[in-house]
Motif scaffolding. Sequence first.
Motif, PDB file in Angstrom:
ATOM      1  N   ARG A 135     -38.854  11.029   1.355  1.00 23.30           N
ATOM      2  CA  ARG A 135     -39.840  12.074   1.043  1.00 23.30           C
ATOM      3  C   ARG A 135     -39.432  12.800  -0.227  1.00 23.30           C
ATOM      4  O   ARG A 135     -38.293  13.252  -0.370  1.00 23.30           O
ATOM      5  CB  ARG A 135     -39.939  13.061   2.202  1.00 23.30           C
ATOM      6  N   GLN A 136     -40.389  12.920  -1.170  1.00 20.97           N
ATOM      7  CA  GLN A 136     -40.124  13.611  -2.430  1.00 20.97           C
ATOM      8  C   GLN A 136     -41.416  14.234  -2.961  1.00 20.97           C
ATOM      9  O   GLN A 136     -42.518  13.885  -2.538  1.00 20.97           O
ATOM     10  CB  GLN A 136     -39.558  12.644  -3.491  1.00 20.97           C
ATOM     11  N   ILE A 137     -41.250  15.157  -3.917  1.00 22.55           N
ATOM     12  CA  ILE A 137     -42.375  15.682  -4.682  1.00 22.55           C
ATOM     13  C   ILE A 137     -42.597  14.752  -5.872  1.00 22.55           C
ATOM     14  O   ILE A 137     -41.681  14.508  -6.657  1.00 22.55           O
ATOM     15  CB  ILE A 137     -42.098  17.118  -5.181  1.00 22.55           C
ATOM     16  N   LEU A 138     -43.823  14.235  -5.992  1.00 19.62           N
ATOM     17  CA  LEU A 138     -44.155  13.276  -7.041  1.00 19.62           C
ATOM     18  C   LEU A 138     -45.124  13.897  -8.052  1.00 19.62           C
ATOM     19  O   LEU A 138     -45.889  14.805  -7.713  1.00 19.62           O
ATOM     20  CB  LEU A 138     -44.798  12.028  -6.433  1.00 19.62           C
ATOM     21  N   PRO A 139     -45.126  13.398  -9.293  1.00 23.69           N
ATOM     22  CA  PRO A 139     -46.074  13.923 -10.289  1.00 23.69           C
ATOM     23  C   PRO A 139     -47.530  13.722  -9.889  1.00 23.69           C
ATOM     24  O   PRO A 139     -48.396  14.534 -10.213  1.00 23.69           O
ATOM     25  CB  PRO A 139     -45.737  13.117 -11.551  1.00 23.69           C
ATOM     26  N   GLY A 140     -47.832  12.628  -9.186  1.00 25.01           N
ATOM     27  CA  GLY A 140     -49.198  12.341  -8.766  1.00 25.01           C
ATOM     28  C   GLY A 140     -49.197  11.298  -7.669  1.00 25.01           C
ATOM     29  O   GLY A 140     -48.186  10.648  -7.394  1.00 25.01           O
ATOM     30  N   TYR A 141     -50.350  11.106  -7.010  1.00 22.82           N
ATOM     31  CA  TYR A 141     -50.444  10.151  -5.914  1.00 22.82           C
ATOM     32  C   TYR A 141     -50.190   8.720  -6.373  1.00 22.82           C
ATOM     33  O   TYR A 141     -49.723   7.890  -5.589  1.00 22.82           O
ATOM     34  CB  TYR A 141     -51.828  10.253  -5.266  1.00 22.82           C
ATOM     35  N   ASP A 142     -50.485   8.438  -7.648  1.00 23.20           N
ATOM     36  CA  ASP A 142     -50.287   7.075  -8.152  1.00 23.20           C
ATOM     37  C   ASP A 142     -48.820   6.710  -8.335  1.00 23.20           C
ATOM     38  O   ASP A 142     -48.497   5.587  -8.687  1.00 23.20           O
ATOM     39  CB  ASP A 142     -51.048   6.881  -9.468  1.00 23.20           C
ATOM     40  N   ARG A 143     -47.922   7.660  -8.089  1.00 25.94           N
ATOM     41  CA  ARG A 143     -46.491   7.392  -8.221  1.00 25.94           C
ATOM     42  C   ARG A 143     -45.827   7.116  -6.879  1.00 25.94           C
ATOM     43  O   ARG A 143     -44.593   7.087  -6.793  1.00 25.94           O
ATOM     44  CB  ARG A 143     -45.810   8.581  -8.907  1.00 25.94           C
ATOM     45  N   TRP A 148     -41.116   3.689  -2.685  1.00 25.67           N
ATOM     46  CA  TRP A 148     -40.813   2.363  -2.131  1.00 25.67           C
ATOM     47  C   TRP A 148     -39.698   1.685  -2.935  1.00 25.67           C
ATOM     48  O   TRP A 148     -38.880   0.938  -2.377  1.00 25.67           O
ATOM     49  CB  TRP A 148     -42.074   1.506  -2.119  1.00 25.67           C
ATOM     50  N   HIS A 149     -39.643   1.958  -4.224  1.00 29.62           N
ATOM     51  CA  HIS A 149     -38.566   1.414  -5.053  1.00 29.62           C
ATOM     52  C   HIS A 149     -37.221   2.003  -4.630  1.00 29.62           C
ATOM     53  O   HIS A 149     -36.219   1.278  -4.505  1.00 29.62           O
ATOM     54  CB  HIS A 149     -38.846   1.715  -6.528  1.00 29.62           C
ATOM     55  N   ILE A 150     -37.190   3.331  -4.397  1.00 31.02           N
ATOM     56  CA  ILE A 150     -35.969   3.977  -3.921  1.00 31.02           C
ATOM     57  C   ILE A 150     -35.559   3.389  -2.571  1.00 31.02           C
ATOM     58  O   ILE A 150     -34.382   3.082  -2.331  1.00 31.02           O
ATOM     59  CB  ILE A 150     -36.187   5.499  -3.800  1.00 31.02           C
ATOM     60  N   PHE A 151     -36.528   3.223  -1.686  1.00 27.84           N
ATOM     61  CA  PHE A 151     -36.252   2.661  -0.368  1.00 27.84           C
ATOM     62  C   PHE A 151     -35.608   1.285  -0.489  1.00 27.84           C
ATOM     63  O   PHE A 151     -34.591   0.996   0.161  1.00 27.84           O
ATOM     64  CB  PHE A 151     -37.555   2.569   0.432  1.00 27.84           C
ATOM     65  N   ALA A 152     -36.197   0.427  -1.311  1.00 30.54           N
ATOM     66  CA  ALA A 152     -35.681  -0.938  -1.449  1.00 30.54           C
ATOM     67  C   ALA A 152     -34.265  -0.933  -2.016  1.00 30.54           C
ATOM     68  O   ALA A 152     -33.392  -1.688  -1.548  1.00 30.54           O
ATOM     69  CB  ALA A 152     -36.612  -1.750  -2.349  1.00 30.54           C
ATOM     70  N   ASP A 164     -40.574  -3.865  16.067  1.00 35.91           N
ATOM     71  CA  ASP A 164     -41.382  -4.874  16.755  1.00 35.91           C
ATOM     72  C   ASP A 164     -42.799  -4.925  16.191  1.00 35.91           C
ATOM     73  O   ASP A 164     -43.419  -5.981  16.124  1.00 35.91           O
ATOM     74  CB  ASP A 164     -41.420  -4.585  18.261  1.00 35.91           C
ATOM     75  N   THR A 165     -43.325  -3.761  15.821  1.00 37.34           N
ATOM     76  CA  THR A 165     -44.606  -3.695  15.099  1.00 37.34           C
ATOM     77  C   THR A 165     -44.312  -3.094  13.735  1.00 37.34           C
ATOM     78  O   THR A 165     -44.305  -1.873  13.563  1.00 37.34           O
ATOM     79  CB  THR A 165     -45.627  -2.822  15.849  1.00 37.34           C
ATOM     80  N   PRO A 166     -44.010  -3.942  12.738  1.00 34.90           N
ATOM     81  CA  PRO A 166     -43.606  -3.403  11.427  1.00 34.90           C
ATOM     82  C   PRO A 166     -44.767  -2.703  10.727  1.00 34.90           C
ATOM     83  O   PRO A 166     -45.821  -3.298  10.495  1.00 34.90           O
ATOM     84  CB  PRO A 166     -43.168  -4.660  10.654  1.00 34.90           C
ATOM     85  N   LEU A 167     -44.575  -1.433  10.436  1.00 34.68           N
ATOM     86  CA  LEU A 167     -45.603  -0.649   9.763  1.00 34.68           C
ATOM     87  C   LEU A 167     -45.008   0.003   8.524  1.00 34.68           C
ATOM     88  O   LEU A 167     -43.913   0.547   8.562  1.00 34.68           O
ATOM     89  CB  LEU A 167     -46.152   0.448  10.686  1.00 34.68           C
ATOM     90  N   CYS A 168     -45.754  -0.054   7.431  1.00 31.37           N
ATOM     91  CA  CYS A 168     -45.412   0.686   6.213  1.00 31.37           C
ATOM     92  C   CYS A 168     -46.435   1.802   6.061  1.00 31.37           C
ATOM     93  O   CYS A 168     -47.637   1.536   5.962  1.00 31.37           O
ATOM     94  CB  CYS A 168     -45.433  -0.239   4.991  1.00 31.37           C
ATOM     95  N   VAL A 169     -45.957   3.040   6.048  1.00 36.39           N
ATOM     96  CA  VAL A 169     -46.832   4.206   6.161  1.00 36.39           C
ATOM     97  C   VAL A 169     -46.545   5.182   5.025  1.00 36.39           C
ATOM     98  O   VAL A 169     -45.392   5.348   4.610  1.00 36.39           O
ATOM     99  CB  VAL A 169     -46.602   4.913   7.519  1.00 36.39           C
TER     100      VAL A 169
END
Length: 272
Positions: A135-143, A148-152, A164-169
């Motif tokens: 969770r972070q503050i981003l410049p805009g929704y398109d960022r 996901w890059h940080i996560f990876a 068991d039910t893989p969800l990306c949210v």
Amino acid sequence: MFKIGEFSKLSRISIRMLRHYDEIGLLVPEETDPWTGYRRYAASQLMTANRITALRCLGFSLAETASLLACWEDRNAMERRLLAQRAAVESSLREAADRLRLLDTALERLRKDEATMKYDVTIKTLPERQVASVRQILPGYDREGDLWHIFAQETAALRIQDGDTPLCVSIFHDGEYKEADVDVEIQKTVKGTYPDTEHVKFKTVPPVTVASATFQGGYHLIGEVNQAVAAWVEANGYAFDGLFFNIYHISPRDTRNPDEFVTEVCYPVRKQ
């Protein structure tokens, strides 16, 4: 009827702009409390809100937008105005590509005489989940992709197992649609126990009941899907009860073709 904050989320228009649209008569709330000044909007007004947003994205001024809304049913006049704007966009600078795509879509739908797209809305309960979260503050929704890059990067060495039910949210924590500095959280369901990293936190998410609609196509369709969800919630005696989020079943990490994206829009609700 929806409070201005709820309507802001559904329409993806900031509270500041909704108040301005009210002041200039472009989008006037269905009701305004004479004592408190609180504004309330009807689900049917999301159609007008979506049209305003679409026209603003095409580069029309507020005055031009008001004029186009007034002649929306005159298809010949609309086509003349859209084609004139398309010619202007072709000669503009670096923003030409995005605006041409939007204009071509608008013209195609206008000429085909398509009705407003319909989406099936259902009630479902997502069970308790173990998730990895950033969770972070981003410049805009398109960022959002930055998260996901940080996560990876930070989980590459952990060999995380999918749930068991893989969800990306993605969850949007602001109380309104914002034009900058947006509070966004991403989550992925996982199985097992892992140590927190610098930015990735592991936690348990409680069950949640949502009004859900799934659609295929680019993210520019979210406004139409929000309209379908809002109308369903209003018609079936539910109220919004938490932060809305998106589930990405097929996303840019799976395909570069926006027409192949599959997204589920979820709004936590409770029975009134």
